[in-house]
Motif scaffolding. Structure first.
Motif, PDB file in Angstrom:
ATOM      1  N   LEU A   1       0.833  -1.196   0.000  1.00 48.60           N
ATOM      2  CA  LEU A   1       0.000   0.000   0.000  1.00 48.60           C
ATOM      3  C   LEU A   1       0.871   1.251   0.000  1.00 48.60           C
ATOM      4  O   LEU A   1       0.586   2.219  -0.714  1.00 48.60           O
ATOM      5  CB  LEU A   1      -0.948  -0.004   1.202  1.00 48.60           C
ATOM      6  CG  LEU A   1      -1.865   1.210   1.335  1.00 48.60           C
ATOM      7  CD1 LEU A   1      -2.786   1.342   0.116  1.00 48.60           C
ATOM      8  CD2 LEU A   1      -2.681   1.113   2.614  1.00 48.60           C
ATOM      9  N   TYR A   2       1.929   1.240   0.769  1.00 44.84           N
ATOM     10  CA  TYR A   2       2.872   2.364   0.817  1.00 44.84           C
ATOM     11  C   TYR A   2       3.437   2.643  -0.575  1.00 44.84           C
ATOM     12  O   TYR A   2       3.440   3.788  -1.041  1.00 44.84           O
ATOM     13  CB  TYR A   2       3.986   2.032   1.814  1.00 44.84           C
ATOM     14  CG  TYR A   2       5.081   3.069   1.931  1.00 44.84           C
ATOM     15  CD1 TYR A   2       4.847   4.291   2.545  1.00 44.84           C
ATOM     16  CD2 TYR A   2       6.357   2.797   1.462  1.00 44.84           C
ATOM     17  CE1 TYR A   2       5.864   5.226   2.678  1.00 44.84           C
ATOM     18  CE2 TYR A   2       7.379   3.727   1.590  1.00 44.84           C
ATOM     19  CZ  TYR A   2       7.124   4.938   2.202  1.00 44.84           C
ATOM     20  OH  TYR A   2       8.141   5.861   2.328  1.00 44.84           O
ATOM     21  N   ASP A   3       3.895   1.604  -1.247  1.00 44.02           N
ATOM     22  CA  ASP A   3       4.452   1.771  -2.594  1.00 44.02           C
ATOM     23  C   ASP A   3       3.415   2.334  -3.559  1.00 44.02           C
ATOM     24  O   ASP A   3       3.697   3.244  -4.346  1.00 44.02           O
ATOM     25  CB  ASP A   3       4.987   0.438  -3.137  1.00 44.02           C
ATOM     26  CG  ASP A   3       6.251  -0.004  -2.439  1.00 44.02           C
ATOM     27  OD1 ASP A   3       6.947   0.845  -1.851  1.00 44.02           O
ATOM     28  OD2 ASP A   3       6.551  -1.214  -2.489  1.00 44.02           O
ATOM     29  N   LEU A   4       2.219   1.786  -3.518  1.00 43.59           N
ATOM     30  CA  LEU A   4       1.169   2.228  -4.436  1.00 43.59           C
ATOM     31  C   LEU A   4       0.721   3.662  -4.129  1.00 43.59           C
ATOM     32  O   LEU A   4       0.527   4.461  -5.046  1.00 43.59           O
ATOM     33  CB  LEU A   4      -0.018   1.271  -4.382  1.00 43.59           C
ATOM     34  CG  LEU A   4       0.276  -0.130  -4.915  1.00 43.59           C
ATOM     35  CD1 LEU A   4      -0.844  -1.080  -4.534  1.00 43.59           C
ATOM     36  CD2 LEU A   4       0.477  -0.105  -6.420  1.00 43.59           C
ATOM     37  N   ALA A   5       0.588   3.998  -2.864  1.00 43.42           N
ATOM     38  CA  ALA A   5       0.185   5.356  -2.487  1.00 43.42           C
ATOM     39  C   ALA A   5       1.261   6.359  -2.906  1.00 43.42           C
ATOM     40  O   ALA A   5       0.943   7.456  -3.380  1.00 43.42           O
ATOM     41  CB  ALA A   5      -0.063   5.437  -0.979  1.00 43.42           C
ATOM     42  N   ARG A   6       2.515   5.975  -2.766  1.00 39.63           N
ATOM     43  CA  ARG A   6       3.601   6.874  -3.204  1.00 39.63           C
ATOM     44  C   ARG A   6       3.560   7.085  -4.709  1.00 39.63           C
ATOM     45  O   ARG A   6       3.834   8.177  -5.192  1.00 39.63           O
ATOM     46  CB  ARG A   6       4.965   6.321  -2.798  1.00 39.63           C
ATOM     47  CG  ARG A   6       5.222   6.463  -1.311  1.00 39.63           C
ATOM     48  CD  ARG A   6       6.599   6.065  -0.901  1.00 39.63           C
ATOM     49  NE  ARG A   6       7.221   5.155  -1.837  1.00 39.63           N
ATOM     50  CZ  ARG A   6       8.514   4.895  -1.876  1.00 39.63           C
ATOM     51  NH1 ARG A   6       9.321   5.455  -1.035  1.00 39.63           N
ATOM     52  NH2 ARG A   6       9.005   4.040  -2.749  1.00 39.63           N
ATOM     53  N   MET A   7       3.217   6.040  -5.465  1.00 44.14           N
ATOM     54  CA  MET A   7       3.120   6.193  -6.917  1.00 44.14           C
ATOM     55  C   MET A   7       1.999   7.151  -7.293  1.00 44.14           C
ATOM     56  O   MET A   7       2.169   8.000  -8.159  1.00 44.14           O
ATOM     57  CB  MET A   7       2.882   4.840  -7.579  1.00 44.14           C
ATOM     58  CG  MET A   7       4.098   3.961  -7.599  1.00 44.14           C
ATOM     59  SD  MET A   7       3.753   2.362  -8.321  1.00 44.14           S
ATOM     60  CE  MET A   7       3.093   2.800  -9.890  1.00 44.14           C
ATOM     61  N   VAL A   8       0.856   7.005  -6.655  1.00 47.77           N
ATOM     62  CA  VAL A   8      -0.267   7.891  -6.942  1.00 47.77           C
ATOM     63  C   VAL A   8       0.114   9.323  -6.578  1.00 47.77           C
ATOM     64  O   VAL A   8      -0.122  10.265  -7.340  1.00 47.77           O
ATOM     65  CB  VAL A   8      -1.535   7.454  -6.175  1.00 47.77           C
ATOM     66  CG1 VAL A   8      -2.607   8.522  -6.224  1.00 47.77           C
ATOM     67  CG2 VAL A   8      -2.056   6.144  -6.745  1.00 47.77           C
ATOM     68  N   TYR A   9       0.760   9.490  -5.452  1.00 52.85           N
ATOM     69  CA  TYR A   9       1.125  10.824  -4.982  1.00 52.85           C
ATOM     70  C   TYR A   9       2.281  11.420  -5.791  1.00 52.85           C
ATOM     71  O   TYR A   9       2.287  12.611  -6.095  1.00 52.85           O
ATOM     72  CB  TYR A   9       1.491  10.794  -3.500  1.00 52.85           C
ATOM     73  CG  TYR A   9       1.726  12.170  -2.963  1.00 52.85           C
ATOM     74  CD1 TYR A   9       0.660  12.988  -2.626  1.00 52.85           C
ATOM     75  CD2 TYR A   9       3.019  12.673  -2.835  1.00 52.85           C
ATOM     76  CE1 TYR A   9       0.873  14.270  -2.162  1.00 52.85           C
ATOM     77  CE2 TYR A   9       3.231  13.951  -2.375  1.00 52.85           C
ATOM     78  CZ  TYR A   9       2.160  14.752  -2.033  1.00 52.85           C
ATOM     79  OH  TYR A   9       2.372  16.026  -1.585  1.00 52.85           O
ATOM     80  N   ALA A  10       3.255  10.613  -6.186  1.00 53.05           N
ATOM     81  CA  ALA A  10       4.463  11.098  -6.856  1.00 53.05           C
ATOM     82  C   ALA A  10       4.158  11.834  -8.142  1.00 53.05           C
ATOM     83  O   ALA A  10       4.812  12.815  -8.476  1.00 53.05           O
ATOM     84  CB  ALA A  10       5.416   9.948  -7.139  1.00 53.05           C
ATOM     85  N   ASP A  11       3.186  11.372  -8.871  1.00 50.38           N
ATOM     86  CA  ASP A  11       2.850  12.005 -10.132  1.00 50.38           C
ATOM     87  C   ASP A  11       1.803  13.096  -9.961  1.00 50.38           C
ATOM     88  O   ASP A  11       1.264  13.603 -10.940  1.00 50.38           O
ATOM     89  CB  ASP A  11       2.335  10.961 -11.130  1.00 50.38           C
ATOM     90  CG  ASP A  11       3.423  10.007 -11.551  1.00 50.38           C
ATOM     91  OD1 ASP A  11       4.596  10.409 -11.568  1.00 50.38           O
ATOM     92  OD2 ASP A  11       3.098   8.857 -11.867  1.00 50.38           O
ATOM     93  N   SER A  12       1.518  13.428  -8.724  1.00 51.47           N
ATOM     94  CA  SER A  12       0.483  14.423  -8.427  1.00 51.47           C
ATOM     95  C   SER A  12      -0.834  14.057  -9.092  1.00 51.47           C
ATOM     96  O   SER A  12      -1.586  14.906  -9.529  1.00 51.47           O
ATOM     97  CB  SER A  12       0.929  15.824  -8.872  1.00 51.47           C
ATOM     98  OG  SER A  12       2.097  16.190  -8.201  1.00 51.47           O
TER      99      SER A  12
END
Length: 143
Positions: free
Chosen positions: A79-90
């Motif tokens: 979940l951490y990895d996926l949430a960071r991906m969603v957030y990283a690209d704004s």
């Protein structure tokens, strides 16, 4: 075959299975939206899934076993990895958050808690917390 080849092969298969599970969630409504497609493209790159494997998984995602993480900590790490991906690209568009909610359920979290878990996960990621803090905060979010 060397020991490192076995490890690499197992890691690759696990990533493919994880990716196929996410494709299965995205295909829940029988179509992959352009936003979901962009997310899947980024995820495939991050999981080091080659173009041929990517196409094969999209075409026949149901033939891959569903392997949700066995432990709660591993679910939180994914979940951490996926949430960071969603957030990283704004890209916190509604469609991305909806997909993340679906994936959260697919990871083994209860559907009635998914929205709260995703909201908390995205807030923590926006604060740029590390994995350990993320896991600890989610474990203790109801205390």
């Amino acid at each position: 075959m060397s020991f490192s080849d076995l490890f690499d092969s197992g890691f690759k298969k696990r990533n493919e299975s994880h990716f196929a599970s996410i494709v299965r969630v995205a295909m829940d409504d029988c179509v992959i939206s352009p936003e979901e497609q962009e997310f899947l493209d980024r995820l495939a790159r991050r999981l080091d899934i080659g173009e041929n494997d990517y196409k094969s998984i999209l075409k026949d995602y149901k033939s891959y076993p569903i392997n949700p993480p066995a432990s709660y900590d591993l679910r939180l790490e994914r979940l951490y990895d996926l949430a960071r991906m969603v957030y990283a690209d704004s890209i916190k568009a509604d469609s991305q958050v909806v997909l993340l909610n679906k994936i959260t359920v697919g990871l083994g979290f209860r559907s009635d808690n998914a929205k709260y878990i995703v909201d908390k996960a995205l807030n923590l990621v926006s604060e740029k917390v590390d994995l350990d803090t993320f896991v600890e905060e989610l474990k203790n979010m109801n205390r």
